[in-house]
Motif scaffolding. Structure first.
Motif, PDB file in Angstrom:
ATOM      1  N   THR A 271       0.846  -1.197   0.000  1.00 39.93           N
ATOM      2  CA  THR A 271       0.000   0.000   0.000  1.00 39.93           C
ATOM      3  C   THR A 271       0.877   1.240   0.000  1.00 39.93           C
ATOM      4  OG1 THR A 271      -1.699  -1.166   1.264  1.00 39.93           O
ATOM      5  CG2 THR A 271      -1.832   1.242   1.206  1.00 39.93           C
ATOM      6  N   PRO A 272       0.751   2.120  -0.982  1.00 37.27           N
ATOM      7  CA  PRO A 272       1.650   3.282  -1.083  1.00 37.27           C
ATOM      8  C   PRO A 272       1.582   4.175   0.156  1.00 37.27           C
ATOM      9  CG  PRO A 272       0.417   2.964  -3.118  1.00 37.27           C
ATOM     10  CD  PRO A 272      -0.192   2.036  -2.109  1.00 37.27           C
ATOM     11  N   ASP A 273       2.758   4.657   0.564  1.00 38.65           N
ATOM     12  CA  ASP A 273       2.820   5.518   1.738  1.00 38.65           C
ATOM     13  C   ASP A 273       2.121   6.855   1.513  1.00 38.65           C
ATOM     14  OD1 ASP A 273       4.187   3.683   3.227  1.00 38.65           O
ATOM     15  OD2 ASP A 273       6.170   4.498   2.800  1.00 38.65           O
ATOM     16  N   ASP A 274       2.034   7.278   0.248  1.00 36.55           N
ATOM     17  CA  ASP A 274       1.422   8.582  -0.023  1.00 36.55           C
ATOM     18  C   ASP A 274      -0.071   8.487  -0.319  1.00 36.55           C
ATOM     19  OD1 ASP A 274       1.707   7.291  -2.402  1.00 36.55           O
ATOM     20  OD2 ASP A 274       2.658   8.952  -3.474  1.00 36.55           O
ATOM     21  N   LEU A 275      -0.642   7.304  -0.122  1.00 37.46           N
ATOM     22  CA  LEU A 275      -2.107   7.185  -0.218  1.00 37.46           C
ATOM     23  C   LEU A 275      -2.683   7.680   1.090  1.00 37.46           C
ATOM     24  CD1 LEU A 275      -4.731   6.309  -1.538  1.00 37.46           C
ATOM     25  CD2 LEU A 275      -4.304   3.983  -0.718  1.00 37.46           C
ATOM     26  N   TYR A 276      -3.239   8.861   1.072  1.00 40.63           N
ATOM     27  CA  TYR A 276      -3.605   9.568   2.290  1.00 40.63           C
ATOM     28  C   TYR A 276      -5.109   9.809   2.304  1.00 40.63           C
ATOM     29  CZ  TYR A 276      -3.370  13.235   5.857  1.00 40.63           C
ATOM     30  OH  TYR A 276      -3.548  14.000   6.976  1.00 40.63           O
ATOM     31  N   MET A 277      -5.825   9.065   3.133  1.00 38.68           N
ATOM     32  CA  MET A 277      -7.279   9.191   3.231  1.00 38.68           C
ATOM     33  C   MET A 277      -7.700   9.472   4.664  1.00 38.68           C
ATOM     34  SD  MET A 277      -9.047   6.355   0.777  1.00 38.68           S
ATOM     35  CE  MET A 277      -8.563   6.163  -0.938  1.00 38.68           C
ATOM     36  N   ARG A 278      -8.825  10.114   4.784  1.00 40.60           N
ATOM     37  CA  ARG A 278      -9.439  10.315   6.094  1.00 40.60           C
ATOM     38  C   ARG A 278     -10.923   9.984   5.996  1.00 40.60           C
ATOM     39  NH1 ARG A 278      -9.651  16.940   6.620  1.00 40.60           N
ATOM     40  NH2 ARG A 278     -11.071  17.307   4.875  1.00 40.60           N
ATOM     41  N   GLN A 279     -11.508   9.617   7.106  1.00 41.17           N
ATOM     42  CA  GLN A 279     -12.929   9.272   7.163  1.00 41.17           C
ATOM     43  C   GLN A 279     -13.766  10.537   7.211  1.00 41.17           C
ATOM     44  OE1 GLN A 279     -14.084   5.908   7.278  1.00 41.17           O
ATOM     45  NE2 GLN A 279     -16.096   6.778   6.879  1.00 41.17           N
ATOM     46  N   GLY A 280     -14.784  10.601   6.392  1.00 38.76           N
ATOM     47  CA  GLY A 280     -15.705  11.724   6.409  1.00 38.76           C
ATOM     48  C   GLY A 280     -17.076  11.298   6.881  1.00 38.76           C
ATOM     49  N   ALA A 281     -17.883  12.254   7.269  1.00 39.14           N
ATOM     50  CA  ALA A 281     -19.243  11.981   7.752  1.00 39.14           C
ATOM     51  C   ALA A 281     -20.230  12.101   6.599  1.00 39.14           C
ATOM     52  CB  ALA A 281     -19.606  12.948   8.864  1.00 39.14           C
ATOM     53  N   TYR A 282     -21.085  11.109   6.471  1.00 39.51           N
ATOM     54  CA  TYR A 282     -22.125  11.146   5.447  1.00 39.51           C
ATOM     55  C   TYR A 282     -23.281  12.014   5.926  1.00 39.51           C
ATOM     56  CZ  TYR A 282     -25.887   9.579   2.372  1.00 39.51           C
ATOM     57  OH  TYR A 282     -26.941   9.543   1.485  1.00 39.51           O
ATOM     58  N   THR A 283     -23.684  12.996   5.114  1.00 40.70           N
ATOM     59  CA  THR A 283     -24.732  13.934   5.500  1.00 40.70           C
ATOM     60  C   THR A 283     -25.933  13.881   4.556  1.00 40.70           C
ATOM     61  OG1 THR A 283     -23.649  15.714   4.236  1.00 40.70           O
ATOM     62  CG2 THR A 283     -23.075  15.501   6.571  1.00 40.70           C
ATOM     63  N   GLY A 284     -25.956  12.904   3.659  1.00 44.14           N
ATOM     64  CA  GLY A 284     -27.069  12.786   2.735  1.00 44.14           C
ATOM     65  C   GLY A 284     -28.220  11.996   3.329  1.00 44.14           C
ATOM     66  N   PRO A 285     -29.226  11.679   2.516  1.00 44.85           N
ATOM     67  CA  PRO A 285     -30.376  10.900   2.995  1.00 44.85           C
ATOM     68  C   PRO A 285     -29.928   9.535   3.506  1.00 44.85           C
ATOM     69  CG  PRO A 285     -30.836  11.874   0.842  1.00 44.85           C
ATOM     70  CD  PRO A 285     -29.386  12.081   1.099  1.00 44.85           C
ATOM     71  N   ALA A 286     -30.405   9.180   4.674  1.00 47.46           N
ATOM     72  CA  ALA A 286     -30.010   7.906   5.275  1.00 47.46           C
ATOM     73  C   ALA A 286     -30.622   6.736   4.525  1.00 47.46           C
ATOM     74  CB  ALA A 286     -30.422   7.867   6.743  1.00 47.46           C
ATOM     75  N   VAL A 287     -29.856   5.668   4.431  1.00 44.72           N
ATOM     76  CA  VAL A 287     -30.392   4.422   3.882  1.00 44.72           C
ATOM     77  C   VAL A 287     -31.233   3.750   4.956  1.00 44.72           C
ATOM     78  CG1 VAL A 287     -29.800   2.129   3.018  1.00 44.72           C
ATOM     79  CG2 VAL A 287     -28.469   4.116   2.308  1.00 44.72           C
ATOM     80  N   GLN A 288     -32.446   3.367   4.591  1.00 45.23           N
ATOM     81  CA  GLN A 288     -33.381   2.805   5.560  1.00 45.23           C
ATOM     82  C   GLN A 288     -33.831   1.432   5.094  1.00 45.23           C
ATOM     83  OE1 GLN A 288     -36.406   5.745   5.505  1.00 45.23           O
ATOM     84  NE2 GLN A 288     -35.069   7.372   6.247  1.00 45.23           N
ATOM     85  N   THR A 289     -34.023   0.547   6.050  1.00 37.58           N
ATOM     86  CA  THR A 289     -34.580  -0.766   5.749  1.00 37.58           C
ATOM     87  C   THR A 289     -35.915  -0.886   6.443  1.00 37.58           C
ATOM     88  OG1 THR A 289     -33.479  -1.784   7.648  1.00 37.58           O
ATOM     89  CG2 THR A 289     -32.287  -1.777   5.560  1.00 37.58           C
ATOM     90  N   ARG A 290     -36.769  -1.788   5.951  1.00 40.25           N
ATOM     91  CA  ARG A 290     -38.128  -1.921   6.485  1.00 40.25           C
ATOM     92  C   ARG A 290     -38.311  -3.286   7.129  1.00 40.25           C
ATOM     93  NH1 ARG A 290     -42.189   0.735   1.987  1.00 40.25           N
ATOM     94  NH2 ARG A 290     -41.045   2.668   1.698  1.00 40.25           N
ATOM     95  N   CYS A 291     -38.895  -3.284   8.305  1.00 44.02           N
ATOM     96  CA  CYS A 291     -39.250  -4.531   8.985  1.00 44.02           C
ATOM     97  C   CYS A 291     -40.752  -4.531   9.230  1.00 44.02           C
ATOM     98  CB  CYS A 291     -38.519  -4.669  10.322  1.00 44.02           C
ATOM     99  SG  CYS A 291     -36.737  -4.743  10.156  1.00 44.02           S
ATOM    100  N   LEU A 292     -41.456  -5.519   8.720  1.00 42.56           N
ATOM    101  CA  LEU A 292     -42.906  -5.579   8.885  1.00 42.56           C
ATOM    102  C   LEU A 292     -43.260  -6.029  10.296  1.00 42.56           C
ATOM    103  CD1 LEU A 292     -45.542  -5.211   7.351  1.00 42.56           C
ATOM    104  CD2 LEU A 292     -45.495  -7.658   6.821  1.00 42.56           C
ATOM    105  N   ASN A 293     -44.036  -5.222  11.001  1.00 40.17           N
ATOM    106  CA  ASN A 293     -44.464  -5.548  12.362  1.00 40.17           C
ATOM    107  C   ASN A 293     -45.974  -5.398  12.421  1.00 40.17           C
ATOM    108  OD1 ASN A 293     -44.843  -5.933  15.055  1.00 40.17           O
ATOM    109  ND2 ASN A 293     -43.592  -4.212  15.729  1.00 40.17           N
ATOM    110  N   GLN A 294     -46.697  -6.519  12.266  1.00 42.92           N
ATOM    111  CA  GLN A 294     -48.154  -6.532  12.227  1.00 42.92           C
ATOM    112  C   GLN A 294     -48.645  -5.626  11.106  1.00 42.92           C
ATOM    113  OE1 GLN A 294     -49.542  -5.711  16.174  1.00 42.92           O
ATOM    114  NE2 GLN A 294     -48.807  -7.652  16.957  1.00 42.92           N
ATOM    115  N   SER A 295     -49.335  -4.543  11.444  1.00 46.80           N
ATOM    116  CA  SER A 295     -49.955  -3.745  10.391  1.00 46.80           C
ATOM    117  C   SER A 295     -49.170  -2.490  10.043  1.00 46.80           C
ATOM    118  CB  SER A 295     -51.363  -3.320  10.845  1.00 46.80           C
ATOM    119  OG  SER A 295     -51.278  -2.529  12.017  1.00 46.80           O
ATOM    120  N   PHE A 296     -47.936  -2.317  10.561  1.00 47.65           N
ATOM    121  CA  PHE A 296     -47.203  -1.112  10.222  1.00 47.65           C
ATOM    122  C   PHE A 296     -45.723  -1.439  10.073  1.00 47.65           C
ATOM    123  CE2 PHE A 296     -45.165  -0.391  14.303  1.00 47.65           C
ATOM    124  CZ  PHE A 296     -45.965  -1.112  15.170  1.00 47.65           C
ATOM    125  N   HIS A 297     -45.009  -0.503   9.438  1.00 49.13           N
ATOM    126  CA  HIS A 297     -43.591  -0.671   9.189  1.00 49.13           C
ATOM    127  C   HIS A 297     -42.790   0.034  10.277  1.00 49.13           C
ATOM    128  CE1 HIS A 297     -43.844  -2.594   5.326  1.00 49.13           C
ATOM    129  NE2 HIS A 297     -44.668  -1.663   4.886  1.00 49.13           N
TER     130      HIS A 297
END
Length: 304
Positions: A271-297
């Motif tokens: 892995t190159p020593d000059d590959l320089y990355m940092r973690q950023g915060a995602y600020t866009g629409p959140a990915v959501q999953t759905r779980c069916l619970n009786q008559s509502f999500h």
């Protein structure tokens, strides 16, 4: 006996009414929250991409159909920076990168970092964003047994990509001190400028080994399927490319002299020593999953 039953029923009814009255002030807020989530969920291109990927991709890495690829590309083609929470004033991040890895040299430590933003990840696919300052580079690397969708959201990005020559071709003679190399052919060497179509690379074609160089500040949305996973043989490997003339002609494949300029020898590197990355915060629409619970999500934010 009947009177006792009626009294118990009246008490139960009264208790239920009291509890209902206690919850009444919160019901509008709860409904507003649900409506807000529903509205965001229905209008988010990120969510639509997630839904399509969830239906299409599997952890086994089975190749997606051409129609599924076309559908996802058509959707990604409509993406702009605002769809993933990026703003104009954040495009050219001039941060000094004090969060860099300790192994970086003192010069690289002060270079402008590439920002990596994790949008969503599961066993079947990864959605992420790379934000590049001008002239920053992700060195030549591979995507073993993976299909990758790349959409330039803004700015200009130069892409140089190779595929392995098949059958595998190696130099005829291996002199002492020379790296182990394998022959590859150049498949992409161009600059992508937003707005532009989504690029797709496949396990054995389309430029599975590629390098990104930012011509201007830019951002790329990537979807990888299946994700990198070392224990499944999907480890990211970096390479250095040498001109064809640097080594002797190879064994294992016929070489067309007219296409020698499109050939290069690739050698694995750390892995190159000059590959320089940092973690950023995602600020866009959140990915959501759905779980069916009786008559509502019930909707919740999830990393599977």
């Amino acid at each position: 006996m009947f009177s006792k039953f009626r009294n118990a029923t009246d008490k139960a009814r009264k208790l239920a009414i009291e509890h209902q009255n206690c919850l009444l002030p919160f019901i509008p807020c709860f409904r507003n929250l649900i409506n807000m989530v529903e509205q965001q969920n229905s209008s988010s291109k990120v969510q639509a991409s997630y839904e399509l990927c969830r239906k299409t991709f599997t952890p086994s890495g089975a190749p997606p159909s051409s129609s599924a690829i076309q559908k996802l590309c058509s959707l990604l083609d409509t993406f702009g920076p605002a769809d993933v929470g990026l703003k104009e004033e954040n495009r050219d991040d001039r941060g000094h990168g004090m969060l860099g890895l300790n192994r970086l040299s003192s010069v690289a430590r002060w270079a402008q970092p590439i920002t990596y933003v994790d949008v969503y990840e599961c066993d079947s696919f990864t959605m992420c964003i790379f934000c590049f300052p001008t002239s920053s580079v992700i060195p030549l690397h591979d995507h073993p047994s993976m299909t990758v969708f790349s959409k330039v959201l803004y700015g200009s990005l130069h892409v140089k990509a190779y595929d392995w020559v098949e059958p595998a071709c190696y130099p005829k003679s291996k002199e002492p001190g020379y790296p182990a190399v394998r022959l590859a052919k150049l498949t992409v060497d161009k600059t992508l400028t937003a707005p532009c179509e989504t690029s797709v690379l496949y396990p054995k074609r389309g430029g599975n080994l590629h390098c990104f160089t930012a011509v201007t500040p830019c951002a790329v949305l990537d979807i990888l399927t299946p994700p990198y996973r070392e224990d499944a043989g999907r480890k990211c490997t970096y390479y250095h490319d040498y001109p064809f003339s640097a080594f002797s002609r190879g064994n294992g494949a016929e070489i067309d002299d007219e296409k020698i300029d499109d050939l290069a020898w690739l050698a694995e590197i750390d892995t190159p020593d000059d590959l320089y990355m940092r973690q950023g915060a995602y600020t866009g629409p959140a990915v959501q999953t759905r779980c069916l619970n009786q008559s509502f999500h019930v909707k919740h934010y999830l990393k599977c």
